[in-house]
Enzyme design. Structure first.
Site, PDB file in Angstrom:
ATOM      1  N   TRP A 141      -9.287 -45.176 -43.266  1.00  0.00           N
ATOM      2  CA  TRP A 141      -8.173 -45.860 -43.257  1.00  0.00           C
ATOM      3  C   TRP A 141      -7.125 -45.567 -44.691  1.00  0.00           C
ATOM      4  CZ3 TRP A 141      -4.294 -48.843 -45.510  1.00  0.00           C
ATOM      5  CH2 TRP A 141      -3.205 -48.289 -44.910  1.00  0.00           C
TER       6      TRP A 141
ATOM      7  N   CYS B  26      -1.693 -40.669 -32.755  1.00  0.00           N
ATOM      8  CA  CYS B  26      -1.572 -40.300 -33.800  1.00  0.00           C
ATOM      9  C   CYS B  26      -3.088 -42.156 -33.633  1.00  0.00           C
ATOM     10  CB  CYS B  26      -0.595 -41.488 -33.450  1.00  0.00           C
ATOM     11  SG  CYS B  26      -0.417 -42.885 -35.832  1.00  0.00           S
TER      12      CYS B  26
ATOM     13  N   TRP C 172       2.032 -41.609 -29.865  1.00  0.00           N
ATOM     14  CA  TRP C 172       0.985 -41.884 -29.199  1.00  0.00           C
ATOM     15  C   TRP C 172       0.300 -42.570 -29.635  1.00  0.00           C
ATOM     16  CZ3 TRP C 172       0.172 -41.426 -22.736  1.00  0.00           C
ATOM     17  CH2 TRP C 172      -0.597 -41.717 -22.818  1.00  0.00           C
ATOM     18  N   ASP C 173       0.446 -44.536 -29.841  1.00  0.00           N
ATOM     19  CA  ASP C 173      -0.601 -44.732 -31.098  1.00  0.00           C
ATOM     20  C   ASP C 173      -1.703 -45.324 -30.817  1.00  0.00           C
ATOM     21  OD1 ASP C 173      -1.402 -46.014 -33.475  1.00  0.00           O
ATOM     22  OD2 ASP C 173       0.517 -46.521 -34.485  1.00  0.00           O
TER      23      ASP C 173
ATOM     24  N   ASP D  86       9.906 -45.643 -34.579  1.00  0.00           N
ATOM     25  CA  ASP D  86       8.808 -46.728 -34.333  1.00  0.00           C
ATOM     26  C   ASP D  86       8.359 -47.886 -33.973  1.00  0.00           C
ATOM     27  OD1 ASP D  86       5.738 -46.793 -35.896  1.00  0.00           O
ATOM     28  OD2 ASP D  86       6.332 -44.398 -35.941  1.00  0.00           O
ATOM     29  N   ASP D  87       7.327 -48.698 -34.149  1.00  0.00           N
ATOM     30  CA  ASP D  87       7.070 -49.610 -33.404  1.00  0.00           C
ATOM     31  C   ASP D  87       8.118 -50.880 -34.060  1.00  0.00           C
ATOM     32  OD1 ASP D  87       6.004 -51.650 -33.064  1.00  0.00           O
ATOM     33  OD2 ASP D  87       4.358 -51.524 -34.657  1.00  0.00           O
TER      34      ASP D  87
ATOM     35  N   ASP E 259      -1.873 -42.576 -42.372  1.00  0.00           N
ATOM     36  CA  ASP E 259      -1.146 -43.386 -43.210  1.00  0.00           C
ATOM     37  C   ASP E 259      -0.961 -42.967 -44.360  1.00  0.00           C
ATOM     38  OD1 ASP E 259       0.201 -44.714 -40.227  1.00  0.00           O
ATOM     39  OD2 ASP E 259      -1.220 -46.399 -39.957  1.00  0.00           O
TER      40      ASP E 259
ATOM     41  N   ARG F 240      -5.888 -57.101 -35.873  1.00  0.00           N
ATOM     42  CA  ARG F 240      -4.058 -56.594 -36.207  1.00  0.00           C
ATOM     43  C   ARG F 240      -3.577 -57.401 -34.688  1.00  0.00           C
ATOM     44  NH1 ARG F 240       0.395 -51.526 -35.450  1.00  0.00           N
ATOM     45  NH2 ARG F 240       1.446 -52.875 -37.503  1.00  0.00           N
TER      46      ARG F 240
END
Ligand code: DGJ
Length: 751
Positions: A218, A545, A496-497, A385-386, A567, A462
């Site tokens: 990451w 994503c 699209w994550d 975003d989120d 990221d 998460r």
């Protein structure tokens, strides 16, 4: 039954990309600069002969006999010669599609357990078919019109188990690229169990090669690394359920002397988003075998009589002009024959994304304030975003509840979008469709709807689980929820994550003997959802994503023309990531933004993000006046250089290696009429070598330095180079030659 069909638009002449010499029983596949050949030997063995630079003839039979025999090599009894051994052994021959258990001890591509419980697999040639164009394999893959490619299908059968294999080769006539895919049909009365089905095997005649591949994690995805091929097996893979951050499904086998511009490079890239493996084995005879395809770890597939299984496509690119040319071929192939979205050819909007500026802390007024400032600076689209759905104020809840949080977006989504549209900006939205939070209405209603195995706790990552999208009703539910939002609102873009990996791979909807199918079924479920969305909303720009670039692979590109690269938005760190990503993926696919990372000047952040889809990931209200002026220049430059960067040819001029003080890259238009060179100083040096030799220009053309009006021949710029002189502007002020600054030079050919 021997099948032999020839349905090409061309007669059987030497212009054909695919030729079959019936006498020698040699198939030869020619691309622009490469040839590939194999031969049907006695008893139906399919023996690989050659892959490399283009050769005019096919007198390759000598390659059948590559090794000294000793009595330990298993042989086909029917092929024993008079001295008792030495005619043919799968253990020695380069094989076109290696199988397990019948005498080839190197890496197998195919291993099937039959009704007797044994896994010996041995497929022999049955026939072939040649035709124009490229078949739809029912999965993401490259595509081609009838006059752009030719396809060869080789049919082979395991007579004992009636496993019937089709090896599918497509040759792109105008590029040095070809593809391979494999279909397996169960033509028996019994169940077969596929333990391993890889897409591609290439036996090299030596092992004097290096492997280039992309490792990462990451925030550090797709970092180029190069290691020598050595005796034994070297593997890269993913067992995480997606292609992942740690290895990309890309590997190049390159000559020891291969550089950016010289030497041989064989690039392999799997069009697949799930578990994969790519391995090279070098044996005691100093030959190397490459194999690649779906990862066989944790994989098994039950194939009922009459059913078939399709293994994904492997793209193969050959270059004898180094890795640079290999990359440019991948880029062309993907731009012309992989990315389906209409956005591939359309100017992408410059977006401002809320994530790094606001995280979950936003409401409609804050987003509108972003949009107002973004409009003043010349941007095109606001992406929310989120955090806009369910009751999501942090990452602990609501995935799966795809309805608007009206406490945050007072007046609802349509009202927000109208306000943003009225300012003159388009609107984009974030989703994570394959995930579910334990704290969600969806989970409370359907706790069985996530990936899990009976009797075990589910690992959490998460604060979320993975939805069991192997199930149609789960896919339908998510599709319907999202369709409702997307169809009722003026939404131009979807991010699209996918933010965690799969653990406890199992499905409560599958029987015990199909649990090991979950990883692949999950990948097929993702494809099904993406197909449905991209078909239902062809005008929406989809950006893939996965915690940054954790699912950056050709299958995702097939659906979404751009993918969030990482990221990590620090411009200097991004250089390594973007250089690595460019080994096989085109610039137009790199999601790249200018973020609030003041370690480097905003001009450098802009220059690095220009090598991609371009956008901003910061609070535009907080920019200084000087930075706002820079942003206004950047959005103009985006348009100015759009065609050159998105449709031009990339040259990696100086790589951002650990000890390089600067790196540089260059885009050259296809007709060589202009070039854009960008150089970034990555670290401070007292004295810097500032001569950069350009690449890919026309040596005969005169190029004008747009900034100074100076005229230089292409030959001069490539052979002598161009001097970028550091300018001292004062203490503490970034300049070229100090840490983190960048420079762009635009050269335009004289008419
Ligand atoms: C991971 C992505 O890479 C980020 O850009 C952002 O969208 C977050 N997820 C949101 O949760």
């Amino acid at each position: 039954m021997l099948i032999s069909e020839h349905n090409s638009r061309k007669e059987k002449d030497t212009d054909m990309a695919i030729n079959f010499d019936e006498q020698k029983k040699i198939f030869k596949l020619d691309t622009l600069n490469s040839s590939y050949a194999f031969q049907i030997y006695d008893e139906g063995y399919i023996v690989h002969l050659y892959y490399g630079g283009k050769i005019p003839d096919n007198n390759l039979t000598q390659f059948l006999n590559r090794g000294m025999y000793n009595s330990s090599h298993p042989e086909n009894e029917k092929l024993l010669n008079s001295s008792g051994f030495g005619a043919f052994s799968q253990d020695i021959q380069p094989m076109e599609y290696s199988t397990w258990g019948a005498g080839d001890y190197r890496l197998p591509c195919l291993e099937i357990t039959n009704i007797n419980g044994d896994s010996t697999t041995d497929v022999r040639y049955v026939g072939y078919k040649i035709y124009d164009g490229k078949p739809d394999i029912g999965m993401p893959a490259t595509f081609a019109a009838e006059d752009e490619a030719q396809t060869l299908e080789i049919y082979a059968e395991d007579k004992v188990t009636s496993a019937y294999v089709t090896l599918i080769y497509t040759v792109f006539e105008k590029l040095s690229a070809m593809t391979r895919a494999v279909k397996l049909e169960n033509k028996s009365e019994d169940v077969l169990r596929i333990n391993r089905i890889l897409s591609c095997c290439v036996d090299f005649s030596g092992m004097d090669y290096d492997l280039v591949h992309l490792y990462g994690q990451w925030g550090k995805e797709r970092t180029e690394t190069r290691v020598p091929v050595s005796h034994g097996i070297q593997t890269i893979s993913s067992t995480r359920g997606v292609s992942g951050h740690f290895h990309n499904p890309f590997m190049a086998v390159v000559g020891k002397d291969c550089t950016e511009e010289h030497g041989e490079a064989y690039g392999f890239n799997l069009v697949y988003s799930g578990n994969f493996e790519m391995s090279v084995e070098a044996d005691a005879r100093n030959t190397a075998r490459f194999v690649g395809g779906i990862g066989h770890d944790g994989f098994e597939w039950k194939l009922e009589p009459g059913d078939s299984f399709m293994a994904p496509e492997m793209v193969m690119v050959y270059s004898d002009e180094g890795m640079g040319e290999m990359s440019r071929t991948f880029h062309k192939l993907y731009m012309q024959h992989l990315i389906r979205s209409k956005w591939k050819d359309v100017r992408r909007p410059i977006l401002i994304n809320s994530w790094e500026a606001a995280l979950f802390d936003f409401d409609d007024d804050k987003l509108v304030a972003f949009a107002e400032e973004a409009k003043k600076l010349g941007m095109d689209m606001l992406v929310m975003d989120d955090g806009w759905f369910g009751k999501r104020n942090d990452d602990h809840s609501s995935l799966g509840d795809w309805f608007v949080n009206e406490k945050k977006l007072k007046g609802g989504l349509s009202s927000l979008i109208k306000r943003v549209n009225d300012i003159g900006l388009k609107f984009g939205i974030w989703y994570e469709p394959e995930m579910i939070s334990p704290d969600s209405e969806l989970y409370r209603a359907h706790p069985d709807w996530c990936i899990q195995v009976k009797g075990r706790e589910k690992s959490i990552a998460r604060y979320q689980y993975v939805l069991d999208i192997t199930r149609e009703e789960v896919r339908d539910n998510i599709f319907n929820q999202m369709y409702d939002v997307l169809s009722k609102n003026n939404i131009d873009y979807v991010k699209w994550d996918f933010n965690r990996y799969i653990t406890e791979p199992g499905s409560l909807a599958l029987p015990a003997d199909r649990q090991k199918e979950v990883f692949h079924r999950f990948t097929l479920g993702t494809y099904d959802m993406m197909k449905r969305f991209t078909e239902a909303f062809p005008d929406i720009l989809f950006e893939n994503c996965s915690s940054g670039g954790g699912r950056f692979d050709p299958a995702m590109l097939y659906y979404s023309p751009q993918i969030w690269t990482s990221d990590c938005t620090d411009a200097i760190e991004r250089l390594t990531i973007q250089f690595g990503t460019s080994l096989c993926y085109p610039a137009s696919s790199f999601g790249a933004h200018v973020a609030n990372r003041p370690r480097t000047p905003i001009s450098t952040r802009g220059d690095v993000a220009l090598w991609g889809t371009f956008g901003y990931e910061l609070d535009p209200r907080k920019l200084s006046d000087a930075d706002k002026e820079t942003v206004k220049v950047q959005v103009k430059e985006y348009d100015k250089y759009y065609d050159l960067i998105h449709f031009g040819e990339l040259y990696r001029v100086i790589k951002p290696t650990d000890d390089a003080f600067q790196c540089a890259w260059e885009f050259v238009s296809e007709d060589k009429s202009e070039a854009l060179l960008t150089a970034v100083t990555m670290r401070q040096r007292e004295t810097s070598n500032c001569v950069i030799k350009l690449k890919g220009l026309d040596p005969e053309k005169i190029y004008i330095d747009e900034e100074t009006g100076e005229r230089y021949s292409g030959a001069l710029l490539m052979k002598a180079g161009f001097v970028i002189t550091p300018v001292f502007k004062g203490w503490g002020i970034p300049m070229y030659g100090t840490d983190g600054s960048s420079i762009k030079k635009h050269f335009v050919a004289e008419k």
